[in-house]
Design a protein around this motif. Structure first.
Motif, PDB file in Angstrom:
ATOM      1  N   LEU A 121     -24.357 -45.679   6.933  1.00  0.00           N
ATOM      2  CA  LEU A 121     -23.222 -45.547   6.011  1.00  0.00           C
ATOM      3  C   LEU A 121     -21.956 -46.108   6.635  1.00  0.00           C
ATOM      4  N   ALA A 122     -21.715 -45.793   7.905  1.00  0.00           N
ATOM      5  CA  ALA A 122     -20.523 -46.298   8.588  1.00  0.00           C
ATOM      6  C   ALA A 122     -20.567 -47.816   8.715  1.00  0.00           C
ATOM      7  N   ALA A 123     -21.741 -48.379   9.025  1.00  0.00           N
ATOM      8  CA  ALA A 123     -21.866 -49.834   9.160  1.00  0.00           C
ATOM      9  C   ALA A 123     -21.571 -50.537   7.839  1.00  0.00           C
ATOM     10  N   VAL A 124     -22.064 -49.982   6.737  1.00  0.00           N
ATOM     11  CA  VAL A 124     -21.808 -50.571   5.423  1.00  0.00           C
ATOM     12  C   VAL A 124     -20.317 -50.515   5.089  1.00  0.00           C
ATOM     13  N   ILE A 125     -19.698 -49.377   5.351  1.00  0.00           N
ATOM     14  CA  ILE A 125     -18.265 -49.233   5.077  1.00  0.00           C
ATOM     15  C   ILE A 125     -17.457 -50.211   5.917  1.00  0.00           C
ATOM     16  N   GLY A 126     -17.785 -50.307   7.193  1.00  0.00           N
ATOM     17  CA  GLY A 126     -17.063 -51.226   8.070  1.00  0.00           C
ATOM     18  C   GLY A 126     -17.165 -52.664   7.608  1.00  0.00           C
ATOM     19  N   LEU A 127     -18.362 -53.076   7.181  1.00  0.00           N
ATOM     20  CA  LEU A 127     -18.567 -54.448   6.707  1.00  0.00           C
ATOM     21  C   LEU A 127     -17.792 -54.707   5.424  1.00  0.00           C
ATOM     22  N   LEU A 128     -17.842 -53.765   4.481  1.00  0.00           N
ATOM     23  CA  LEU A 128     -17.143 -53.938   3.200  1.00  0.00           C
ATOM     24  C   LEU A 128     -15.634 -54.016   3.393  1.00  0.00           C
ATOM     25  N   ILE A 129     -15.098 -53.118   4.197  1.00  0.00           N
ATOM     26  CA  ILE A 129     -13.649 -53.098   4.414  1.00  0.00           C
ATOM     27  C   ILE A 129     -13.201 -54.370   5.119  1.00  0.00           C
ATOM     28  N   HIS A 130     -13.995 -54.823   6.080  1.00  0.00           N
ATOM     29  CA  HIS A 130     -13.610 -56.012   6.845  1.00  0.00           C
ATOM     30  C   HIS A 130     -13.644 -57.267   5.983  1.00  0.00           C
ATOM     31  N   ARG A 131     -14.644 -57.372   5.098  1.00  0.00           N
ATOM     32  CA  ARG A 131     -14.809 -58.596   4.304  1.00  0.00           C
ATOM     33  C   ARG A 131     -13.970 -58.596   3.035  1.00  0.00           C
ATOM     34  N   LYS A 132     -13.882 -57.445   2.371  1.00  0.00           N
ATOM     35  CA  LYS A 132     -13.211 -57.402   1.072  1.00  0.00           C
ATOM     36  C   LYS A 132     -11.880 -56.671   1.101  1.00  0.00           C
ATOM     37  N   GLY A 133     -11.543 -56.064   2.231  1.00  0.00           N
ATOM     38  CA  GLY A 133     -10.286 -55.334   2.313  1.00  0.00           C
ATOM     39  C   GLY A 133     -10.368 -54.020   1.555  1.00  0.00           C
ATOM     40  N   GLY A 134      -9.221 -53.454   1.296  1.00  0.00           N
ATOM     41  CA  GLY A 134      -9.179 -52.180   0.586  1.00  0.00           C
ATOM     42  C   GLY A 134      -9.029 -51.016   1.547  1.00  0.00           C
ATOM     43  N   LYS A 135      -8.941 -49.813   0.978  1.00  0.00           N
ATOM     44  CA  LYS A 135      -8.725 -48.617   1.777  1.00  0.00           C
ATOM     45  C   LYS A 135     -10.061 -47.996   2.149  1.00  0.00           C
ATOM     46  N   ILE A 136     -10.064 -47.326   3.292  1.00  0.00           N
ATOM     47  CA  ILE A 136     -11.299 -46.755   3.814  1.00  0.00           C
ATOM     48  C   ILE A 136     -11.538 -45.340   3.313  1.00  0.00           C
ATOM     49  N   LEU A 137     -10.519 -44.706   2.733  1.00  0.00           N
ATOM     50  CA  LEU A 137     -10.629 -43.284   2.382  1.00  0.00           C
ATOM     51  C   LEU A 137     -11.738 -43.014   1.372  1.00  0.00           C
ATOM     52  N   ILE A 138     -11.726 -43.736   0.239  1.00  0.00           N
ATOM     53  CA  ILE A 138     -12.702 -43.450  -0.827  1.00  0.00           C
ATOM     54  C   ILE A 138     -14.135 -43.685  -0.356  1.00  0.00           C
ATOM     55  N   PRO A 139     -14.453 -44.840   0.272  1.00  0.00           N
ATOM     56  CA  PRO A 139     -15.829 -45.024   0.768  1.00  0.00           C
ATOM     57  C   PRO A 139     -16.236 -43.957   1.780  1.00  0.00           C
ATOM     58  N   SER A 140     -15.294 -43.537   2.610  1.00  0.00           N
ATOM     59  CA  SER A 140     -15.620 -42.523   3.615  1.00  0.00           C
ATOM     60  C   SER A 140     -15.877 -41.168   2.971  1.00  0.00           C
ATOM     61  N   LEU A 141     -15.139 -40.853   1.917  1.00  0.00           N
ATOM     62  CA  LEU A 141     -15.378 -39.600   1.199  1.00  0.00           C
ATOM     63  C   LEU A 141     -16.761 -39.609   0.541  1.00  0.00           C
ATOM     64  N   ILE A 142     -17.147 -40.775   0.008  1.00  0.00           N
ATOM     65  CA  ILE A 142     -18.482 -40.892  -0.575  1.00  0.00           C
ATOM     66  C   ILE A 142     -19.549 -40.685   0.500  1.00  0.00           C
ATOM     67  N   ALA A 143     -19.327 -41.318   1.666  1.00  0.00           N
ATOM     68  CA  ALA A 143     -20.271 -41.160   2.777  1.00  0.00           C
ATOM     69  C   ALA A 143     -20.345 -39.705   3.219  1.00  0.00           C
ATOM     70  N   LEU A 144     -19.189 -39.033   3.257  1.00  0.00           N
ATOM     71  CA  LEU A 144     -19.167 -37.621   3.636  1.00  0.00           C
ATOM     72  C   LEU A 144     -19.942 -36.783   2.626  1.00  0.00           C
ATOM     73  N   GLY A 145     -19.776 -37.106   1.337  1.00  0.00           N
ATOM     74  CA  GLY A 145     -20.514 -36.392   0.298  1.00  0.00           C
ATOM     75  C   GLY A 145     -22.017 -36.569   0.445  1.00  0.00           C
ATOM     76  N   LEU A 146     -22.456 -37.798   0.747  1.00  0.00           N
ATOM     77  CA  LEU A 146     -23.880 -38.052   0.951  1.00  0.00           C
ATOM     78  C   LEU A 146     -24.422 -37.277   2.159  1.00  0.00           C
ATOM     79  N   MET A 147     -23.587 -37.201   3.195  1.00  0.00           N
ATOM     80  CA  MET A 147     -23.997 -36.447   4.374  1.00  0.00           C
ATOM     81  C   MET A 147     -24.161 -34.966   4.036  1.00  0.00           C
ATOM     82  N   TYR A 148     -23.215 -34.422   3.252  1.00  0.00           N
ATOM     83  CA  TYR A 148     -23.312 -33.025   2.836  1.00  0.00           C
ATOM     84  C   TYR A 148     -24.534 -32.791   1.943  1.00  0.00           C
ATOM     85  N   LEU A 149     -24.887 -33.786   1.124  1.00  0.00           N
ATOM     86  CA  LEU A 149     -26.100 -33.657   0.309  1.00  0.00           C
ATOM     87  C   LEU A 149     -27.340 -33.537   1.189  1.00  0.00           C
TER      88      LEU A 149
END
Length: 621
Positions: A171-199
């Motif tokens: 999840l972290a690798a995907v977020i890092g790649l997306l943010i680096h290539r397409k820009g944007g804020k890291i908060l929303i993707p990280s919250l989604i990743a956190l939610g998946l981890m809690y699931l």
């Protein structure tokens, strides 16, 4: 209600300290300038030097410094009484730990992102640089060896934590790649990743995940250590934006959410009691003594100096200077962000340590399972803290916090399985972030040591004039060679058996007694560098001198006692006791520290006026 009062009072104290002492250091002493050119911009390379928003750097920095240190240390130190442990955490973190971390971050930022060890050679004496680097390499080797064993032990104790921890990596690798290539804020993707981890935590007991977790957790200690060190190698050589930053940011969100749950659970337990036991909600009360009245009965070591090295992270930790000067200083995009990252992170870690203390001395009293029943209050406390020897094992330290904090969550109506799993994931995740950050830092240190040795090797053989065409250690100057060397040494150290006939991986934990002392030793040496640099810059130093002296005396005292009394001071040979590694590393650390202190004393009067930091002076150092 005293438990609630301690939690609330600690939060207010840290809030006030940040906006008074921290503000004074930033504005009046270090004179932070938002327009100053910082290393991340000046030396940007897309890999290590990467301008990054302060929130992301805070997440990386905090999760790197926290690890299991502020959990294991306080969970053990409460045996001397919760009051000494609490006072050391509160005032140590503000006046020593936060100053240490903030100062290390600032001097690195103003020296082109160099490590504290590199800077030491320029502000004290040239020899000190190599001495400091050798001490760093020694300490980081212990960290890599021990934390790999720590995570493996946590997985074996809490198998349901395996999947949530593993899922963070892709999840972290995907977020890092997306943010680096397409820009944007890291908060929303990280919250989604956190939610998946809690699931994954929620469904940890489903047949498939239960079998998957149990199978992986059943692997041998050294199988897990090998896999974790391979992961550390990959994380160390990849650019920071690929895995390190997004994973640490996810973990920082995990921490904040866990802290919020713990605080809410603590409040609910304080007003309404804990989860019902036999239909009655037990009251939230401190079950442990404020000060242990009979140290001998529990076989406790001397409270002075051992309390102050048992609680390292949470009060002050030398490892933090490596994170501040090794990675964080290369990522901050604005000098004024250093206050939040350096000073604020240490106070946050201190508050975490306060909650750990409360979980162990009050949370455990809300209920501990024992022989089919539930023990409450002082009886529950005694099951985990009857004797120092019985609490020194890693499992006992971790389980005291996990069970105590899970009791806070259960007061909210959260199921026992989810609460326990969540706290197990909490511990393992932070140990993993320390492991991969330590590997990257060790790579830097090995590269610096190797580069120095290569640079100073003669190009022709003495007396013959024959040109030397190859250097046998030049491969250590490259990141892949340095990282492989780092994990190979750590793997060997972790694989040692506790005694002949014991399985591999059991002997590495004999180094745990040196972990706290070596940690504090690094802090004392970092204070020396901060002291010299601030004097050179004509800054006030009166408030740095007492912590520096304190941090130089205590670790060497504790380490010397541990070696000459605990390891050698018996009729049985320390070699027969499998203490040779502990003794040799401890003696080496003491010798290097005394040498460095001697160099500092000699260099104090002859210290030159500060030279401007340029690429040329950095290259010459």
């Amino acid at each position: 209600m005293i438990t609630l009062a301690i939690a609330l009072g600690s939060f207010i104290l840290y809030f006030v300290a940040y906006h008074t002492y921290g503000k004074w250091l930033g504005e009046k002493v270090f004179r932070l300038d938002s327009k100053a050119r910082v290393p991340s911009i000046e030396l940007e390379d897309g890999s290590d030097y990467v301008p990054t928003h302060k929130n992301i750097v805070f997440g990386h920095h905090f999760t790197s410094i926290a690890g299991t240190g502020p959990i294991v240390g306080p969970a053990l130190a409460v045996m001397w009484g919760w009051l000494p442990a609490l006072l050391w955490v509160l005032f140590g973190s503000i006046f020593i730990g936060a100053l240490h971390d903030f100062g290390s971050l600032i001097i690195s930022m103003r020296n082109r992102g160099q490590t504290v060890g590199d800077i030491a050679g320029r502000v004290i004496t040239p020899r000190v640089r190599m001495l400091f680097l050798l001490i760093l390499a020694l300490a980081l080797t212990i960290v890599l060896a021990i934390f790999g064993l720590v995570i493996a032990a946590v997985f074996k104790q809490y198998p349901q934590a395996v999947t949530p921890c593993l899922i963070q990596i892709p999840l972290a690798a995907v977020i890092g790649l997306l943010i680096h290539r397409k820009g944007g804020k890291i908060l929303i993707p990280s919250l989604i990743a956190l939610g998946l981890m809690y699931l994954s935590v929620t469904f940890a007991d489903t047949p498939f995940l239960h079998q998957f977790n149990t199978t992986l957790a059943s692997q041998s200690i050294m199988t897990w250590v090998s896999a974790l060190l391979v992961y550390s190698y990959v994380a160390s050589v990849l650019p920071v934006w690929t895995l390190l930053q997004p994973r640490d940011y996810i973990n920082s969100l995990q921490l904040l959410s866990a802290l919020a749950l713990l605080l809410v659970g603590l409040v609910v337990a304080g007003f309404f009691g804990g989860a019902p036991v036999s239909g009655i909600r037990p009251p939230l009360e401190i079950a442990a003594p404020a000060v242990e009245s009979n140290f001998t009965a529990k076989n406790l070591p001397l409270i002075f100096p051992f309390l102050f090295v048992t609680i390292a992270c949470g009060a002050v930790s030398g490892f933090h200077c490596l994170v501040s000067s090794g990675t964080s200083s290369k990522q901050l995009r604005c000098e004024t962000d250093a206050k939040m990252v350096g000073f604020g992170s240490m106070l946050t870690e201190g508050f975490l340590a306060v909650l750990v203390i409360l979980a162990c001395v009050a949370g455990l009293g809300l209920g501990v399972s024992s022989q089919g029943g539930t023990l409450l209050g002082a009886e529950a406390w005694q099951t985990r803290y009857a004797d120092w020897g019985s609490t020194q094992g890693l499992a006992a330290k971790v389980s005291a916090f996990v069970d105590g904090s899970a009791n806070f969550l259960k007061a909210l109506g959260i199921s026992a399985t989810f609460a326990t799993t969540l706290m197990g994931v909490f511990v393992a995740s932070f140990a993993a972030t320390t492991l991969d950050s330590a590997c990257r830092l060790q790579r830097y240190v090995i590269q610096e040591i190797a580069a120095t040795m290569v640079r100073h090797q003669p190009t022709t053989a003495p007396h013959t004039g024959i040109k030397i065409t190859a250097n046998p250690i030049s491969w250590l100057c490259h990141k892949h060679g340095a990282t492989l060397f780092a994990i190979a040494i750590a793997w060997w150290m972790a694989s040692l058996p506790a005694a002949p006939g014991k399985p591999a991986g059991t002997g590495g934990l004999i180094l745990w007694p040196l972990f706290g002392a070596t940690n504090q030793l690094l802090g004392g040496l970092a204070f020396l560098v901060i002291l010299f640099w601030m004097r050179q810059q004509k800054m006030p130093i009166w408030f740095v001198v007492p912590p520096a002296i304190f941090m130089l005396i205590l670790p060497i005292w504790a380490m010397g006692y541990q070696i000459f009394v605990a390891a050698i001071g018996s009729n049985q040979s320390w070699i027969d006791k499998q203490q040779w590694l502990l003794v040799s590393i401890g003696l080496s650390a003491i010798a290097l520290e005394l040498w460095m202190i001697a160099e500092a004393v000699l260099g104090w009067k002859s210290q030159r006026a500060a030279d401007p930091i340029t690429p040329q002076t950095v290259e010459q150092s």
